[in-house]
Design a protein around this motif. Structure first.
Motif, mmCIF file in Angstrom:
data_model
loop_
_atom_site.group_PDB
_atom_site.id
_atom_site.type_symbol
_atom_site.label_atom_id
_atom_site.label_comp_id
_atom_site.label_asym_id
_atom_site.label_seq_id
_atom_site.Cartn_x
_atom_site.Cartn_y
_atom_site.Cartn_z
ATOM 1 N N HIS A 33 0.881 -1.111 -0.129
ATOM 2 C CA HIS A 33 0.080 0.063 0.237
ATOM 3 C C HIS A 33 0.875 1.340 -0.111
ATOM 4 O O HIS A 33 0.305 2.314 -0.152
ATOM 5 N N THR A 34 2.175 1.182 0.171
ATOM 6 C CA THR A 34 3.146 2.258 0.223
ATOM 7 C C THR A 34 3.814 2.566 -1.170
ATOM 8 O O THR A 34 4.315 3.620 -1.348
ATOM 9 N N LEU A 35 3.277 1.795 -2.010
ATOM 10 C CA LEU A 35 4.039 1.772 -3.556
ATOM 11 C C LEU A 35 2.956 2.511 -4.344
ATOM 12 O O LEU A 35 1.782 2.585 -4.168
ATOM 13 N N PRO A 36 3.435 3.264 -5.386
ATOM 14 C CA PRO A 36 2.800 3.984 -6.381
ATOM 15 C C PRO A 36 1.995 2.841 -7.269
ATOM 16 O O PRO A 36 2.190 1.638 -7.202
ATOM 17 N N GLU A 37 0.650 3.201 -7.545
ATOM 18 C CA GLU A 37 -0.167 2.451 -7.926
ATOM 19 C C GLU A 37 0.060 1.383 -9.220
ATOM 20 O O GLU A 37 -0.068 0.151 -9.223
ATOM 21 N N ALA A 38 0.893 1.945 -9.964
ATOM 22 C CA ALA A 38 1.294 1.334 -11.175
ATOM 23 C C ALA A 38 2.200 0.096 -10.767
ATOM 24 O O ALA A 38 2.123 -1.086 -11.502
ATOM 25 N N VAL A 39 3.026 0.381 -10.012
ATOM 26 C CA VAL A 39 3.857 -0.807 -9.240
ATOM 27 C C VAL A 39 3.132 -1.662 -8.487
ATOM 28 O O VAL A 39 3.443 -2.913 -8.473
ATOM 29 N N ARG A 40 2.104 -1.060 -7.645
ATOM 30 C CA ARG A 40 1.544 -1.914 -6.591
ATOM 31 C C ARG A 40 0.642 -3.105 -7.564
ATOM 32 O O ARG A 40 0.515 -4.189 -7.060
ATOM 33 N N VAL A 41 0.061 -2.647 -8.613
ATOM 34 C CA VAL A 41 -0.722 -3.565 -9.118
ATOM 35 C C VAL A 41 -0.001 -4.817 -9.778
ATOM 36 O O VAL A 41 -0.082 -5.942 -9.687
ATOM 37 N N ALA A 128 7.596 -5.697 -14.825
ATOM 38 C CA ALA A 128 8.377 -6.660 -14.063
ATOM 39 C C ALA A 128 9.317 -6.314 -13.321
ATOM 40 O O ALA A 128 9.703 -6.553 -11.932
ATOM 41 N N GLY A 129 10.383 -5.616 -13.989
ATOM 42 C CA GLY A 129 11.793 -5.209 -13.638
ATOM 43 C C GLY A 129 11.450 -4.127 -12.323
ATOM 44 O O GLY A 129 11.973 -4.068 -11.326
ATOM 45 N N ALA A 130 10.305 -3.148 -12.724
ATOM 46 C CA ALA A 130 10.303 -2.090 -11.673
ATOM 47 C C ALA A 130 9.577 -2.620 -10.414
ATOM 48 O O ALA A 130 9.820 -2.160 -9.342
ATOM 49 N N ALA A 131 8.666 -3.627 -10.628
ATOM 50 C CA ALA A 131 8.205 -4.062 -9.400
ATOM 51 C C ALA A 131 9.185 -4.918 -8.797
ATOM 52 O O ALA A 131 9.073 -5.126 -7.452
ATOM 53 N N GLY A 132 10.143 -5.690 -9.336
ATOM 54 C CA GLY A 132 11.100 -6.322 -8.594
ATOM 55 C C GLY A 132 12.039 -5.408 -7.855
ATOM 56 O O GLY A 132 12.439 -5.860 -6.619
ATOM 57 N N ASP A 133 12.417 -4.432 -8.254
ATOM 58 C CA ASP A 133 13.269 -3.440 -7.758
ATOM 59 C C ASP A 133 12.640 -2.804 -6.529
ATOM 60 O O ASP A 133 13.081 -2.489 -5.279
#
Length: 299
Positions: A33-41, A128-133
């Motif tokens: 919930h602390t992440l930007p929405e695009a990454v949170r999805v 996927a890479g952004a979410a992994g980071d």
């Protein structure tokens, strides 16, 4: 004699990952919930909690077996610490695991979602890479209150990055890195968050690495038994010792009828080191129950 438990002796070993998942998932959800929405999805999709649009899937638990979190909590209990103190570390290990999967191009498997497309296929390499980071960064944030945990976690992330780079250089046919580095991290972070001294943390790290590192020894080989012994001196570090191997029994002694034990190779094996540094047989038993569970199945 205190034998290492089998899955039959300790059915709780088989349910420990599920119990760990139940207590760690709320921590993970709070982090997301602390992440930007695009990454949170993307992260929610990877964890099995959301579809490609971000809509909840209705699953109460995340993807994967939560072996890492289970090891963190078991290690904390083994050194006499409260499980609650290690919850942030357990969530951090799961985030590192999922981050590694995202960067390796594979997806965690949520219950009932085996036909779900991989995260990279849905969101692309960049997503996927952004979410992994982001997951790796969240892991560091979770252990930020303990500098030694931050150092260990960062060192292990670098090690995992090196393993992925080496695999990429070797070509797509090369095998994925084994889970030894992650399992060692899990055991060590559990010890750190329970207030264990460095030598205990190091022994648990080595134990976890051995657990996730394939060896030529057959899986069916029985694990050693441990016998409680009185310390020989006030400075003796252990309350447990491993027995002699069957090929080299102590002089004038004979193993009891029906005894099955095989000591690990070498006097400094991870199992023996673990026995020497933990405060009692109960801690060893729980960790080795997980050891048996993990090494008998694909982690």
């Amino acid at each position: 004699m205190i034998p290492y438990p089998t899955d039959h002796d300790d059915p709780g070993a088989a349910t420990a990952p599920g119990r760990a998942r139940a207590v760690v998932d709320p921590v993970l959800r709070a982090c997301l919930h602390t992440l930007p929405e695009a990454v949170r999805v993307v992260c929610a999709y990877q964890l099995g909690w959301g579809d490609r649009t971000g809509a909840p899937t209705g699953r109460g638990t995340g993807a994967g077996r939560a072996i890492g979190p289970a090891l963190v909590l078991a290690a904390a209990r083994a050194v006499g610490g409260p499980e609650e103190a290690a919850l942030p570390a357990a969530a951090a290990v799961e985030l590192v695991h999922q981050s590694t999967l995202l960067h390796a191009g594979v997806t965690g498997r949520a219950p009932g979602a085996r036909r779900r497309p991989p995260t990279r296929a849905v969101f692309g390499t960049t997503g996927a890479g952004a979410a992994g980071d982001a997951m790796a960064a969240l892991a560091v944030r979770l252990v930020a209150g303990r500098p030694e945990a931050v150092t260990l976690l960062c060192d292990r992330l670098i090690e995992l990055c090196g393993a992925r780079a080496a695999r990429h250089a070797a070509g797509p046919a090369a095998a994925l890195p084994g889970p030894g580095a992650l399992f060692g991290l899990a055991c060590a972070l559990g010890a750190i968050h329970a207030g264990a001294p460095p030598r205990v943390t190091a022994a648990l790290d080595a134990f976890g690495r051995a657990m996730g590192t394939p060896t030529p020894a057959p899986r069916a080989a029985p694990l050693p038994r441990l016998t409680p012994v009185a310390p020989v001196s006030p400075s003796a570090p252990s309350a447990l010792s491993a027995p002699s191997t069957p090929s080299a029994p102590a002089a004038g002694t004979r193993p009891p009828a029906g005894t099955r034990h095989t000591a690990p190779p070498g006097s400094g094996s991870p199992l023996e080191q673990l026995a020497r540094v933990l405060p009692g047989p109960a801690g060893v038993a729980e960790l080795v129950a997980l050891y048996r569970l993990i090494t008998r199945t694909d982690p």
